[in-house]
Design a protein around this motif. Structure first.
Motif: not given
Length: 619
Positions: A393, A402, A432-434, A437-438
């Motif tokens: 990140n 993101d 953030y953070p989605n 994707d996390y």
């Protein structure tokens, strides 16, 4: 006999069903509470609601997965046993590695005499916990009433609550892994101490009864994997609200108050340290890292004495002392990561058969031997994914992906509903953070290790055993990377808490005035820039050195495990070097100077090549 077994099984099944019913009810109730908090636009209620909801949902989700995949009603699934043909070899090599270790409790040296005498006292554990208990209550209060606004980099640098929590305490947890024992924090934890004092009705004396229902957590669900999932979820929440930046202090206080209150609540429902062993989000990473710490846990000197013991005072207690509140038998090597260093077994053992050993370098003896814990393997792979996210990140490409994903999924709009009123403190979010994707990044190590185990399965190694053994080789990489990612905060910002001892609320100073203070100016003179959340260039060298040491230990563990566990050496090497070198490269790229005009600049990775003297390791 069959009828009796059926009745016992039926009783256990009904208990599991009732347990899951109440967890499901709690999930629905806390979800509704969170929804109401969103409608009321009360951010502290929203944060509390998310904490409650995700905790209940984590327990429910893990239970449902176990019900679908595990047919038995015991916790035998948490263990992975080696193939029969290598059992004897594994036990022999493990025994050779474990022999002749020095002790903290035996010997004529002053340290051993002092430690052994101290831990025989009934009040010793209370005295160890009391200082942190006082400090954390100060932290919780100061975080709520102190200065809340963020500086230009979106972090707080004048409130004692957020600064000591995230610049000092949190990095110290992972530093203790290499200096003492990963469980050292558990020994001093004020939240578990507070709950235990209430549950036992006295801070140190053995009373005739305990307060609460003293229910047993269902044995099938007695796993540390809840903790690993909880750590992942809490990390996402911390990143979303910027809590660990260090961010808005009152958000830190809410997290601490929540953990303390939840632990007290669980202790009044279930037996002893059930919360610590299963739910606490720090328990899994600390259990994992303690397996490679230089200081061991409380263990039996001679396991044969434990086998012949009829009273089991170390576990059950006696008239004078409590038994182990962690339910971690000192005679079981596989359960040593579950030892919270409470010292009750040492006091209660009638045979003086408990020792506290110091490991010989390279401190890997707990990884050797036969049976291993499958839930620790699951935990270390998931948590390595959490740390991988914390590295990735910091690269430009993650922000691009993101931001795009949050817009496409509409998450950016929903995220705004979860942060009402925080803009007045200087906080803003684009989602953030989605979550997608996390959690996708979280899964990468699990999938990689699973693929490696599948490859070994073709060579005749059982899949569960191969996955577990390969994951154990990854433990030094996880421990090193976790410390590496927190070093910039620790080295580049932790002295700021010394500014706040006389003014813990930060009422007399704003973030922009940090460099006018003694400790702020000293940090700046050393090359750190806490106002912009970066550390000095030389911190990069320390980070890379720690990561290189983790790789070295990972390779040593690979050699040892290849000898005992039947998995190919190069399979271990591929996983250890793959993740270790990835962490080293990303550490270098994320520390690059933020200058698109510099040579070898890449819009996705930053500066691919740069002078390390220009490095700016991010907080």
């Amino acid at each position: 006999m069959e009828k009796l077994e059926y009745k016992v099984t039926g009783k256990v099944r009904n208990y599991e069903r009732r347990f899951n019913f109440y967890v499901a009810l709690s999930t629905v109730g806390t979800g509704a509470f969170t929804g109401i908090a969103v409608l009321l636009k009360q951010v502290l209620m929203i944060e509390t609601g998310i904490l409650l909801f995700t905790t209940a949902l984590t327990i429910l989700a893990v239970n449902l997965v176990l019900d679908l995949t595990v047919k038995s009603h015991s916790n035998t699934w948490v263990f992975a046993s080696p193939p029969r043909e290598i059992v004897k070899k594994a036990d022999r090599v493990g025994k050779e590695i474990c022999e002749h270790r020095p002790s903290l409790l035996e010997g004529n040296n002053p340290v051993s005499r002092l430690v052994s005498k101290l831990f025989k006292k009934s009040w010793a554990h209370f005295a160890i916990i009391l200082p942190s208990f006082i400090i954390f209550y100060v932290v919780m209060v100061v975080g709520l009433v102190g200065y809340q606004k963020l500086g230009p980099a979106g972090i707080s640098l004048v409130n004692f609550a957020s600064d000591i929590s995230w610049l000092f305490w949190f990095p110290l947890l992972w530093l203790l892994t290499w200096l003492a024992n990963g469980r050292a924090w558990c020994q001093t934890c004020p939240f578990s101490g507070q709950a235990e004092w209430v549950h036992r009705l006295h801070p140190w004396k053995k009373m005739s009864k305990k307060l609460g229902l003293n229910l047993r957590w269902p044995i099938k669900y007695s796993t540390i994997f809840y903790s690993a999932v909880g750590f992942s979820v809490l990390t996402w929440m911390e990143e979303f609200y910027g809590i660990g930046g260090p961010g808005i202090p009152e958000l830190t206080s809410v997290v601490l108050i929540y953990i303390g209150a939840l632990e007290l609540f669980i202790s009044l429902l279930f037996q002893d340290r059930t919360f610590c062993r299963t739910i606490c989000p720090l328990s899994a990473p600390l259990a994992i890292t303690t397996t490679i710490s230089p200081l061991g846990t409380f263990r039996a000197k001679n396991p044969e004495v434990c086998k012949s013991c009829t009273t089991k005072d170390c576990m059950k207690g006696n008239d004078k002392f409590h038994g182990c509140p962690w339910f971690a038998s000192p005679g079981s090597k596989e359960n040593s990561p579950m030892c919270g260093l409470a010292s009750d077994c040492y006091k209660a053992c009638p045979h003086d058969n408990i020792d506290w050993q110091v490991k010989r370098f390279p401190w890997l003896s707990d990884l050797a031997g036969g049976k291993k814990r499958f839930d620790i393997a699951l935990s270390v792979t998931l948590l390595t994914g959490v740390v991988l996210f914390q590295f990735l990140n910091a690269l430009p490409f993650y922000s691009m992906v993101d931001t795009w994903l949050s817009k496409v999924t509409g998450w950016v709009n929903f995220a705004q509903l979860l942060v009402p009123g925080l803009s007045k403190f200087g906080y803003s979010t684009h989602g953030y953070p989605n979550p997608l994707d996390y959690f996708a990044i979280n899964m990468i190590p699990i999938l990689v290790v699973l693929a490696a185990a599948k490859f070994e399965e073709r060579r005749g190694v059982p899949l569960k055993w191969g996955f577990t053994s390969i994951s154990y080789a990854l433990i030094p990489i996880f421990a090193a990377s976790l410390l590496v990612r927190n070093l910039p905060k620790f080295l580049g910002g932790s002295p700021l808490i010394l500014n706040e001892i006389l003014d813990p609320t930060g009422a007399g100073m704003h973030n922009s005035e940090i460099y006018s203070t003694f400790w702020g100016s000293l940090l700046h003179s050393l090359g750190h820039d806490p106002l912009n959340a970066t550390a000095a260039w030389w911190v990069l060298l320390v980070m890379e050195a720690v990561m290189a040491f983790g790789i070295y230990l990972g390779l040593r563990a690979s050699n040892m495990l290849a000898e005992t566990d039947g998995v190919g050496k190069w399979t271990y090497y591929a996983v250890v070097l793959g993740f270790g070198l990835t962490f080293m490269l990303v550490t270098y790229w994320m520390s690059s100077p933020a200058s698109p005009t510099a040579p070898f600049y890449n819009q996705y990775l930053g500066n691919l090549l740069y002078n390390p003297l220009q490095a700016t390791p991010p907080f």
